[in-house]
Each structure stands twice: as structure tokens, then as C-alpha cells.
Write an enzyme that holds these catalytic residues in place. Structure first.
Site, PDB file in Angstrom:
ATOM      1  N   THR A 180       0.840  -1.204   0.000  1.00  0.00           N
ATOM      2  CA  THR A 180       0.000   0.000   0.000  1.00  0.00           C
ATOM      3  C   THR A 180       0.868   1.245   0.000  1.00  0.00           C
ATOM      4  O   THR A 180       1.928   1.257   0.617  1.00  0.00           O
ATOM      5  CB  THR A 180      -0.867  -0.031   1.273  1.00  0.00           C
ATOM      6  OG1 THR A 180      -1.803  -1.071   1.121  1.00  0.00           O
ATOM      7  CG2 THR A 180      -1.589   1.277   1.509  1.00  0.00           C
ATOM      8  N   VAL A 209     -12.996  -5.133   1.685  1.00  0.00           N
ATOM      9  CA  VAL A 209     -12.485  -3.768   1.812  1.00  0.00           C
ATOM     10  C   VAL A 209     -11.516  -3.745   2.987  1.00  0.00           C
ATOM     11  O   VAL A 209     -11.815  -4.276   4.058  1.00  0.00           O
ATOM     12  CB  VAL A 209     -13.633  -2.758   2.050  1.00  0.00           C
ATOM     13  CG1 VAL A 209     -13.085  -1.350   2.240  1.00  0.00           C
ATOM     14  CG2 VAL A 209     -14.623  -2.798   0.890  1.00  0.00           C
ATOM     15  N   GLY A 210     -10.358  -3.140   2.762  1.00  0.00           N
ATOM     16  CA  GLY A 210      -9.345  -3.065   3.822  1.00  0.00           C
ATOM     17  C   GLY A 210      -9.458  -1.775   4.607  1.00  0.00           C
ATOM     18  O   GLY A 210     -10.465  -1.066   4.562  1.00  0.00           O
ATOM     19  N   ASP A 211      -8.385  -1.479   5.331  1.00  0.00           N
ATOM     20  CA  ASP A 211      -8.386  -0.295   6.191  1.00  0.00           C
ATOM     21  C   ASP A 211      -8.117   1.002   5.445  1.00  0.00           C
ATOM     22  O   ASP A 211      -8.496   2.073   5.902  1.00  0.00           O
ATOM     23  CB  ASP A 211      -7.303  -0.461   7.267  1.00  0.00           C
ATOM     24  CG  ASP A 211      -5.917  -0.629   6.649  1.00  0.00           C
ATOM     25  OD1 ASP A 211      -5.780  -1.409   5.686  1.00  0.00           O
ATOM     26  OD2 ASP A 211      -4.977   0.045   7.107  1.00  0.00           O
ATOM     27  N   THR A 231      -0.193   0.970   6.597  1.00  0.00           N
ATOM     28  CA  THR A 231      -0.084  -0.213   5.745  1.00  0.00           C
ATOM     29  C   THR A 231      -0.026  -1.440   6.644  1.00  0.00           C
ATOM     30  O   THR A 231       0.421  -1.348   7.789  1.00  0.00           O
ATOM     31  CB  THR A 231       1.159  -0.152   4.841  1.00  0.00           C
ATOM     32  OG1 THR A 231       1.210  -1.347   4.052  1.00  0.00           O
ATOM     33  CG2 THR A 231       2.453  -0.061   5.643  1.00  0.00           C
ATOM     34  N   GLY A 232      -0.469  -2.571   6.136  1.00  0.00           N
ATOM     35  CA  GLY A 232      -0.422  -3.772   6.950  1.00  0.00           C
ATOM     36  C   GLY A 232      -1.677  -4.599   6.746  1.00  0.00           C
ATOM     37  O   GLY A 232      -2.419  -4.386   5.795  1.00  0.00           O
TER      38      GLY A 232
HETATM   39  N1  ASP Z   1      -3.527  -2.296   4.424  1.00  0.00           N
HETATM   40  C1  ASP Z   1      -3.856  -2.843   3.142  1.00  0.00           C
HETATM   41  C2  ASP Z   1      -5.141  -3.596   3.226  1.00  0.00           C
HETATM   42  O1  ASP Z   1      -5.339  -4.333   4.175  1.00  0.00           O
HETATM   43  C3  ASP Z   1      -2.805  -3.754   2.578  1.00  0.00           C
HETATM   44  C4  ASP Z   1      -1.421  -3.175   2.502  1.00  0.00           C
HETATM   45  O2  ASP Z   1      -1.019  -2.398   3.362  1.00  0.00           O
HETATM   46  O3  ASP Z   1      -0.679  -3.520   1.545  1.00  0.00           O
HETATM   47  O4  ASP Z   1      -5.935  -3.485   2.318  1.00  0.00           O
END
Ligand code: ASP
Length: 316
Positions: A180, A209-211, A231-232
């Protein structure tokens, strides 16, 4: 991310991309642009860069599609825009901004968001634009390893070819990577902004859907406290409300930003066994990053200062 998992070529390509994005954002601010403009400009560069999991280079759903999420927030007035599950907008961060500025809403998803993107005249691309061989191979490997069905290669994707050497396949179980992209920016007047753009998690369920587009989880900005991008593993960041939690510790507990960031990442996120990290800054110019992974690609630049770039956790 570990040193052992990254080739020197790959590492220098990432460092060059980070420098380019940070400098583009700084240039906007130098010319008197707003933090929002700086965030959008820097993220657009990273969205076009196939090394990162946002825009071109995004990861795939388990059905082999790219579903993109993004959010942007203006700390001076708490205006925000967010988008989830879009499939044809070249720059999802600009769509998030258009939702903020040109719609009565804060968040649009899926088909409605794709349609609004066309309506406001944002650049549309065939979904194959987002395709990269390295992300595709990584999906195929992951699904095979997990015994899940492998979807057909997406229509319009180039014929199978070698994995571009600089791009990096995340497959060893202890080096899961998140790609991300996020930016926080501050102007001379003390206004902050934050933005985040992502393809989400590799092999995610369609519709997940992510954060990143969830305000207060992966993205938040307020001149009263701070600006954060995360990110995470997004599910943990949503459950903890990570971005807003950091800002609340600053606003209501009077914590220095670094301490607030470390408290949330190294105590609260660790306690849930979640992984990831954040970048953050305050209206009075405190900069912080914090992550509980072996590395996080990051860069920062202050007016009149030197560009600092970090990859691993043993760098400042
Ligand atoms: N945080 C992002 C998600 O969970 C993924 C990422 O950080 O690459 O959608």
C-alpha cells in the site's frame, strides 16, 4: 520485509521511487500548493509505479481481479473522500478526492464509484493496465500453496513472460509484504493532509475492503491532532481504528507523536498479533513512523532538509 528477501537492484529501485514521490510532493508545497495537492501528487506517482501495490502493480482478488481502495483527508476542515473496489480508474486517489469535492458523500464503492469516476472525467483504463507479471505469479503461488483454485489469467494481460527482475515476489511465509502507498503532508500554516491507496491484500475475497479507505483506520487527518496513513493487515487496523487512535493519544493524552505511534503499533497492534505500520505527522511538525514488521518502505523530507529514506527496521 527482510534484507534476505530483497535483491540490491530491487532495493535501489524502491529507494528511487520513494525519492521521486517525496520530491514531487515537496515541489507542490514549495510552489504554495496545499497539503492535499501534495498528497495527491505523490500518490499518483506511486500508483503508476508497478513496484507498489496500488494502481498499476496492485495485487489480485482470489478471482484474479484488481479491486482498488483509496482515501484522502484534509485536516484543515475534516473533509474526506474514499473509494473501495474500483476497477477502471487509473488513479484511485484522484477519485477519492473527486468524491470529497464533487459529490455529497464521503465514500463510494464498486460500480457506483466506477460510474462516478467516468462522470467526473477521470482517466479510465482497461483492467489489464493494473496487471503485473510478478503480482500475478505471486497470486498463483499463493493460491496453489493454499490449495485454492487458480483463476484464468486475466483477459488483456500480456502473454506470460519473465518476472521483471526488480519486482519482488512475496512468497516465503515469513516475508509477507504489503505494498500500500500512503502520504502525509504539512504546509507552513500548520495544515495537514493524509492519503492512502492500495490494491488490498493478495488473494483477498472479492468485495473485501481493507483499512486504507476507512477513515480513522488506515487514513486520518486533523489539524487538531495529526495525519496518519497505514499499511499492513487491514483487518487489524480497522478493528483498532489505528489512525484515529494515534491522533487521539496525541490530542487527548498529550503524547508526543512518536510515542503515540509506538504505543498503537508496538502495544495495541502487537497484542492482537496484527502486523504493519504507519507514517504520521502533526501540525507542529513532528514526524513519526512506526512498524512491527522487519521493514517498511518510507521516506521523509522537511523544508530545507535532506531526504531520508528507510527500508529495514535497523535504519533510523
Ligand atoms: N492495508 C492494506 C489492506 O489491508 C494492505 C497493505 O497495506 O498492503 O488493504
Amino acid at each position: 520485509m527482510k534484507r534476505s528477501a530483497m535483491s540490491p537492484e530491487s532495493e535501489s529501485a524502491y529507494r528511487a521511487s520513494l525519492a521521486q514521490a517525496a520530491e514531487a510532493g515537496a515541489k507542490v508545497l514549495d510552489r504554495g500548493g496545499s497539503p492535499l495537492d501534495a498528497v495527491e501528487a505523490a500518490i499518483r506517482i506511486l500508483e503508476d509505479d508497478p513496484l507498489f501495490n496500488a494502481g498499476r502493480g496492485a495485487v489480485f482478488t482470489s478471482e484474479g481481479k484488481n479491486e482498488l481502495d483509496a482515501a484522502i483527508m484534509d485536516g484543515s476542515n475534516l473533509k474526506a473522500g474514499a473509494v473501495a473496489g474500483v476497477t477502471r480508474t487509473r488513479h484511485p486517489i484522484s477519485l477519492a478526492r473527486a468524491i470529497m469535492e464533487k459529490s455529497p458523500h464521503v465514500m463510494l464503492i464498486g460500480a457506483g464509484a466506477d460510474a462516478f469516476s467516468v462522470q467526473v472525467g477521470l482517466e479510465q483504463v482497461d483492467s489489464s493496465f493494473f496487471f503485473t507479471e510478478s503480482r500475478w505469479q505471486s497470486l498463483v503461488n499463493q493460491l496453489k500453496k493454499e490449495g485454492r483454485p487458480v483463476p484464468p489469467r486475466p483477459a488483456g494481460a500480456p502473454p506470460p513472460g519473465p518476472v521483471v527482475p526488480v519486482a519482488w515476489i512475496e512468497e516465503s511465509p515469513d516475508t509477507r509484504t504489503y505494498g500500500t502507498v500512503g502520504v502525509v503532508a504539512l504546509d507552513r500554516l500548520g495544515n495537514v493532509a493524509a492519503g492512502t491507496s492500495t490494491g488490498g491484500l493478495q488473494g483477498k475475497m472479492p468485495g473485501r475492503v481493507g483499512d486504507s479507505p476507512i477513515l480513522g483506520a488506515g487514513t486520518y487527518a486533523s489539524n487538531q491532532s495529526c495525519a496518519v496513513s497505514a499499511t499492513g493487515a487491514g483487518e487489524y487496523f480497522i478493528r483498532l481504528g489505528v489512525a484515529r487512535e494515534v491522533c487521539n493519544l496525541v490530542a487527548f493524552k498529550g503524547m508526543p507523536l512518536q510515542q503515540a505511534a509506538d504505543q498503537v503499533i508496538h502495544k495495541e497492534l502487537d497484542a492482537l498479533r496484527g502486523e504493519g505500520g504507519i507514517i504520521a505527522l502533526t501540525p507542529d511538525g513532528q514526524l513519526a513512523w512506526s512498524f512491527n514488521t522487519p521493514g517498511m518502505l518510507r521516506a521523509r523530507l522537511r523544508e530545507g532538509g535532506k531526504l531520508e529514506i528507510g527500508v529495514y527496521n535497523d535504519e533510523p
